[in-house]
Structures are given as structure tokens and as C-alpha cells.
Scaffold this motif. Structure first.
Motif, PDB file in Angstrom:
ATOM      1  N   PRO A  30      46.906  33.783  29.412  1.00  0.00           N
ATOM      2  CA  PRO A  30      45.553  33.341  29.090  1.00  0.00           C
ATOM      3  C   PRO A  30      45.456  31.794  29.322  1.00  0.00           C
ATOM      4  CG  PRO A  30      46.255  34.760  27.387  1.00  0.00           C
ATOM      5  CD  PRO A  30      47.593  34.689  28.238  1.00  0.00           C
ATOM      6  N   GLY A  31      44.449  31.567  30.160  1.00  0.00           N
ATOM      7  CA  GLY A  31      44.388  30.079  30.410  1.00  0.00           C
ATOM      8  C   GLY A  31      45.114  29.371  31.715  1.00  0.00           C
ATOM      9  N   GLU A 304      29.671  41.962  32.273  1.00  0.00           N
ATOM     10  CA  GLU A 304      28.611  40.774  32.692  1.00  0.00           C
ATOM     11  C   GLU A 304      29.476  39.562  32.657  1.00  0.00           C
ATOM     12  OE1 GLU A 304      24.706  41.112  32.022  1.00  0.00           O
ATOM     13  OE2 GLU A 304      24.803  42.521  30.332  1.00  0.00           O
ATOM     14  N   GLY A 305      29.533  38.603  33.507  1.00  0.00           N
ATOM     15  CA  GLY A 305      30.268  37.456  33.535  1.00  0.00           C
ATOM     16  C   GLY A 305      29.605  36.301  33.466  1.00  0.00           C
ATOM     17  N   SER A 306      29.717  35.339  34.393  1.00  0.00           N
ATOM     18  CA  SER A 306      29.227  34.020  34.138  1.00  0.00           C
ATOM     19  C   SER A 306      28.632  33.582  35.409  1.00  0.00           C
ATOM     20  CB  SER A 306      30.405  33.107  33.580  1.00  0.00           C
ATOM     21  OG  SER A 306      31.041  33.357  32.310  1.00  0.00           O
ATOM     22  N   ASN A 346      36.088  35.571  29.365  1.00  0.00           N
ATOM     23  CA  ASN A 346      35.716  34.298  30.210  1.00  0.00           C
ATOM     24  C   ASN A 346      35.558  34.797  31.577  1.00  0.00           C
ATOM     25  OD1 ASN A 346      35.413  32.029  31.587  1.00  0.00           O
ATOM     26  ND2 ASN A 346      37.258  31.202  30.868  1.00  0.00           N
ATOM     27  N   ASN A 347      34.289  35.285  31.973  1.00  0.00           N
ATOM     28  CA  ASN A 347      33.810  35.715  33.271  1.00  0.00           C
ATOM     29  C   ASN A 347      34.556  37.138  33.619  1.00  0.00           C
ATOM     30  OD1 ASN A 347      32.494  35.843  35.542  1.00  0.00           O
ATOM     31  ND2 ASN A 347      33.907  34.502  36.502  1.00  0.00           N
ATOM     32  N   GLY A 364      38.331  34.492  34.378  1.00  0.00           N
ATOM     33  CA  GLY A 364      38.263  33.059  34.273  1.00  0.00           C
ATOM     34  C   GLY A 364      39.578  32.637  32.873  1.00  0.00           C
ATOM     35  N   ASN A 365      39.973  34.059  32.228  1.00  0.00           N
ATOM     36  CA  ASN A 365      41.370  33.679  31.492  1.00  0.00           C
ATOM     37  C   ASN A 365      42.534  34.171  32.199  1.00  0.00           C
ATOM     38  OD1 ASN A 365      40.236  32.803  29.132  1.00  0.00           O
ATOM     39  ND2 ASN A 365      39.366  35.027  28.476  1.00  0.00           N
ATOM     40  N   GLN A 366      42.400  34.416  33.553  1.00  0.00           N
ATOM     41  CA  GLN A 366      43.643  34.559  34.385  1.00  0.00           C
ATOM     42  C   GLN A 366      44.360  35.926  33.908  1.00  0.00           C
ATOM     43  OE1 GLN A 366      43.162  32.772  36.836  1.00  0.00           O
ATOM     44  NE2 GLN A 366      41.879  31.007  35.723  1.00  0.00           N
TER      45      GLN A 366
END
Length: 555
Positions: A30-31, A304-306, A346-347, A364-366
């Protein structure tokens, strides 16, 4: 004079919304946007902006990484060779550094992608990739073993990366930002061609046609190119001929029959300004529907992302005609694992259903997240409640009953028993605020029944004692029935408990104009309103001790 209201509510028919689906991290750190492209274990694998994934017939999970971050790392094809054990994750195509490009070739570094976002496999194990930045559909041959490199070619779309909207064969065809793919049982591939606002079809031989969408922005349902889309981004199968489409720009979920090419909207409101759960067509609001998956029970899941940096970060669920927020919290970004709304994303972009679980590319969190669905899916029914202005009242006085429910129901029915009431001020039994006059003295029970896509709720009966006032005294033992009602014009009235003798009957429209009148009637009569217009009318029966009003609907 200020009125005092008595509040009543009920939980009859209520399903408690206790969400028990559990979100966990399946792969990735994560991250951390990693580029460890050498062999990495299931436990320590790192990803860079995973956009989507697919599981092939042999149980290998393929993950495509989009372009992301200031250095544009990603742009790779990865494979988890065994999902059931802590096996290895391998890099199979794309740049070793994660940089983007456009080239065909065999092995790492010789096959390059530019923001790939969609992926499918055919029955032979070949992999097809929506290479959005290169405006092309790429093909990677089937996996043999770790030591045998795979080759990327251009299956359809420009060989130079140029955008366009041309139907033709192979590289003579053109796309404009193809974002997702779906493949049918015959090997035809369907493409969400986002900036061409269309769904394209590619046959196994590489022939490209526009299957739905005019190419212009819009949200019209229709057949083939008569339908319109606005930036469609995600595809998923509801059944073997029904293709679901995340129409992101319109904030809608659409479906297309791939045989007839008929496109219809199944959920969402294109004018929605926020996330809203409820009935799919009348209440549900989406902000950024990105991708779609369907489970074995035909429940539909939407990421639903960003979009444009606006965090939504939730997973939605469409079950029958109802839309709910399945996991995550709208507007909240994070890496937290947990149940339902406690989990954070995250996205989230791609989503698939495989072997009883949902897998989400949490870009977004990989990471690749895994959702274990609950065995039961309780949903919220409305909690019916209303405010009554009285506990006792009098005839020929207008009272307002207020539906205090916070949600918007799909249907509302006020019931006054006995039915000797008149609806005043243009309201009827389905209004949020109902205005009535009691036309007979006696004891009345008042209930409110609400229905939405989750269920039905009815309040306990509220009892009101009504006394006579003025000249229009009514015998509480009298009861008037009308059948049929609604009517095509001809109906029968039946009055029981009448000791009044001679009675007068009149029918008035909503403006108070008399449209039908009889000076003398018996306790049972047949009335013919076949000459009046369709609409709502008031039937009034009056006598020395009688005044009864009844609403009549002429269809």
C-alpha cells in the motif's frame, strides 16, 4: 394558533443495513509505486498504478499497470502464476523501468505500452490489452512458462499511436483512448472507445465496426449508432448477450444487447450532483462509474474512482432495482482494510468477480484488493413515520398529516379507516403532506405505508376520535363503497347503515363544478360518468343527517 404534532414511526418490514463484506489487501504494498520487475513473491510484490486485471482459464491473474505519477511509471503486464498459494509474480511485457512507449516485440523492454487500462483473455489464453495512450488494441500470445518470453503485437488500431474513428481491418482501423475490453463466447472483443463515445466490436479476424454510439456526446438510449454515450470507460457481462457499460461522463450504467444492439439505461441520473443510494432509475446517483463486474447472483458491482482529482473511492452495488454503497466511504481516501464502509480505497479502477470473490485494482494505493462478500445482503427499507396534528378532531375541518420520513419512497399510501374522508387542497393519498376533512363522526385509524426498492414499511395505526360539527352531521355507522374505482366511467355505489331516506348525489370536478347530479337515490345505484373527461372527481352524497364525500378516478 400553533398546532402540536404527534410523531409516529414504525420499523415494520425494516431490514437493518449491517454490511459484512470484508475488504483485504490481496497483492501489492500500500502506498508504494514499485517497479520491482524481477521475480517477486506473492507477499512482497509491488505494483505501479494497477488499472485492471483478469484471471485466465488456468487460474493465473494478469494485472495491467497504467501510466501514473510524475515519472509515468507503470505501463507493464504482470502475472501471478497461482492465486491459491504464495506464488511468484512475474513481469511479462512492457518497460523494465515502467516508462511508456509504443513498440511490438518479444520480452521485457521490447514490447512497450502507453497507459494500458483494460485487459481480457480468449479461450486459447491470448491476452488483449486496451492500450489507451497508444489508441490501439494489443495482443500478447498465451503464456507457456516463466522462461519463455511473450510477444506483443498490435491487433487493431493505429500502428503509430494516432487517434481516429475509422472502422476497418486491423491496423487500418482507429480508436481514440480505448479504455476497457470485454470478450464474448465467439471471441468477438468489445471496446469502450472512450473519446469516440462509442462501443466498438472487433471480430477474431480483426475487423473493427462501431457497434453502438454515434460518436457524439449524449445519453440517448437507442439501437446501434442511434444510442449515445459520453466517455464510456468500463465493460462487464451480465449474461452471455447483455453487455454492461459504465458511462462515466453521463454518470449512468447502461446495458446493450450485443445481438440487437439495443442500448438502455439501467441505473443512475445524468444530472446527479452527488452519490445517492436507492431505486436505480429514480434515486440513485453516481459520480464516476469506472468499471463493472457481476457475481453469480447477478448483482452488479461498480467502481467509482477519483475523476479530475475528486475523490469518490467507493464500490457500488446494483441488486435488482436497488443501488447501495457496498464498500468504502464517499470522498474518503485511505488504505484501511475492513468491513463495508470501514474499508478505504484510493482511486479504485478495474473490478472482476472470480471464484466467489471480488478483486479491485486499487490504483492509487498500488494494490489489488480482495472483497469477501457477505453471505446475506441486508438492505435498508424505509422507516415509515408521520406527524399527526390531532388525537381527536371534528368533521368539516381540514387537517394536515405530514410524512416525516427522511428518504424519498417510490410509493406512499395514506389510509384512513373508515374511508369517509375528503382530500382537500389538491392532495391525495400519495402526497407527502396530505390534507383531509373527516366527513363522518366516529373513530378513525390512520396509517402510512411507504415502499422503496428495499422493502415496505407501515406505521402502527394512529387512532383519532372525530365528533360532528356544523350542519353536515354524518352517521358514523354509514359506509359507502364504490366499485370499480378507478373506473372507465361506469361504477356502482353501495351505501350501508343509511336511515336518512331520501338522499342527493352529486359529482364535482376538482374546481368544484358539478358534472353529474341525481336528486334522489337509493342505497345501491349504478352511475355512468362515461361523458366526463379523465381525471379526479368528488362524489358527494348528502341528506338530512348524511354528508359523505368519496374520491373517484376516471381513467
Amino acid at each position: 394558533m400553533k398546532k402540536s404534532y404527534l410523531l409516529l414511526s414504525a420499523i415494520v418490514g425494516l431490514s437493518i443495513n449491517v454490511i459484512a463484506q470484508t475488504v483485504s489487501t490481496f497483492m501489492g504494498t500500500p502506498g508504494i509505486a514499485g517497479i520491482n520487475v524481477a521475480t517477486s513473491t506473492f507477499a512482497n510484490a509491488q505494483f505501479a498504478y494497477p488499472a485492471n486485471m483478469i484471471v485466465d482459464k488456468s487460474g493465473k491473474m494478469w494485472v495491467i499497470e497504467a501510466a501514473g505519477g510524475s515519472s509515468s511509471i507503470g505501463n507493464r503486464l504482470r502475472v501471478l502464476v497461482d492465486m491459491t498459494t504464495p506464488a511468484s509474480v512475474y513481469h511479462r511485457a512492457g518497460s523494465a523501468s515502467g516508462s511508456g512507449g509504443y513498440s511490438n516485440g518479444t520480452g521485457i523492454g521490447l514490447s512497450l505500452f502507453n497507459n494500458p487500462t483494460g485487459i481480457v483473455t480468449d479461450t486459447l489464453g491470448n491476452i488483449y490489452i486496451a492500450d489507451a495512450g497508444n489508441n490501439a488494441i494489443r495482443k500478447v500470445n498465451a503464456y507457456v512458462n516463466v522462461g519463455t518470453p511473450q510477444t506483443a503485437t498490435t491487433f487493431a488500431g493505429s500502428a503509430t499511436g494516432a487517434s481516429g474513428n475509422v472502422d476497418n481491418l486491423g491496423t487500418a482501423a482507429s480508436f481514440n483512448t480505448p479504455t476497457d475490453l470485454a470478450i464474448d463466447s465467439l471471441g468477438n472483443i468489445y471496446v469502450a472507445d472512450a473519446l469516440n463515445n462509442s462501443i466498438r466490436k472487433i471480430t477474431p479476424s480483426g475487423a473493427v465496426t462501431t457497434w453502438a454510439g454515434s460518436g457524439s456526446f449524449g445519453s440517448a438510449d437507442g439501437t446501434g449508432t442511434a444510442a449515445t454515450f459520453t466517455f464510456p470507460t468500463g465493460l462487464g457481462w451480465f449474461d452471455n448477450r447483455t453487455l454492461l457499460i459504465a458511462d462515466q461522463g453521463n454518470k449512468l450504467i447502461r446495458k446493450m444487447d450485443i445481438i440487437t444492439r439495443v442500448v438502455t439505461t439501467i441505473a443512475g441520473n445524468k444530472n446527479a450532483t452527488g452519490i445517492a443510494d436507492g431505486d436505480a432509475m429514480t434515486q440513485a446517483g453516481f459520480l464516476a462509474p469506472t468499471d463493472i463486474a457481476v457475481d453469480n447472483n447477478k448483482n452488479i458491482y461498480v467502481t467509482e474512482g477519483s475523476p479530475n482529482g475528486q475523490p469518490v473511492n467507493i464500490i457500488r452495488k446494483i441488486s435488482g432495482t436497488c443501488v447501495s454503497t457496498f464498500a468504502g466511504t464517499n470522498g474518503v481516501t485511505g488504505t484501511t482494510n475492513g468491513d463495508g464502509a470501514a474499508a478505504k480505497f484510493n482511486n479504485p479502477s478495474g473490478i472482476i468477480f472470480y471464484n466467489g470473490f471480488l478483486y479491485v485494482a486499487d490504483q492509487g494505493n498500488q494494490t489489488i484488493r480482495k472483497i469477501t462478500p457477505s453471505t446475506t445482503v441486508p438492505q435498508p427499507a424505509p422507516i415509515a413515520g408521520f406527524a399527526s396534528p390531532i388525537t381527536s378532531g371534528v368533521t368539516n375541518t381540514t387537517y394536515t398529516f405530514h410524512d416525516s420520513t427522511s428518504i424519498v419512497p417510490n410509493s406512499r399510501i395514506w389510509r384512513f379507516t373508515p374511508s369517509t374522508v375528503s382530500y382537500m387542497g389538491g392532495t391525495d393519498s400519495s402526497s407527502k403532506d396530505v390534507q383531509i376533512q373527516f366527513t363522518a363522526k366516529g373513530t378513525y385509524n390512520v396509517t402510512l405505508k411507504l415502499t422503496n426498492c428495499w422493502g415496505v414499511s407501515t406505521t402502527p395505526a394512529h387512532t383519532i376520535g372525530v365528533n360532528n360539527v356544523g350542519i353536515n352531521e354524518v352517521n358514523a355507522n354509514q359506509n359507502l363503497s364504490v366499485y370499480p374505482n378507478p373506473t372507465k366511467g361506469l361504477f356502482e355505489i353501495s351505501l350501508t347503515g343509511n336511515t336518512d331516506g331520501n338522499l342527493h348525489l352529486s359529482v364535482m370536478d376538482v374546481q368544484g363544478k358539478i358534472v353529474y347530479e341525481r336528486s334522489s337515490i337509493s342505497n345501491k345505484e349504478v352511475i355512468d360518468l362515461g361523458n366526463v373527461s379523465k381525471g379526479i372527481y368528488i362524489l358527494k352524497i348528502s341528506g338530512k343527517e348524511t354528508s359523505i364525500n368519496k374520491k373517484i378516478i376516471v381513467e
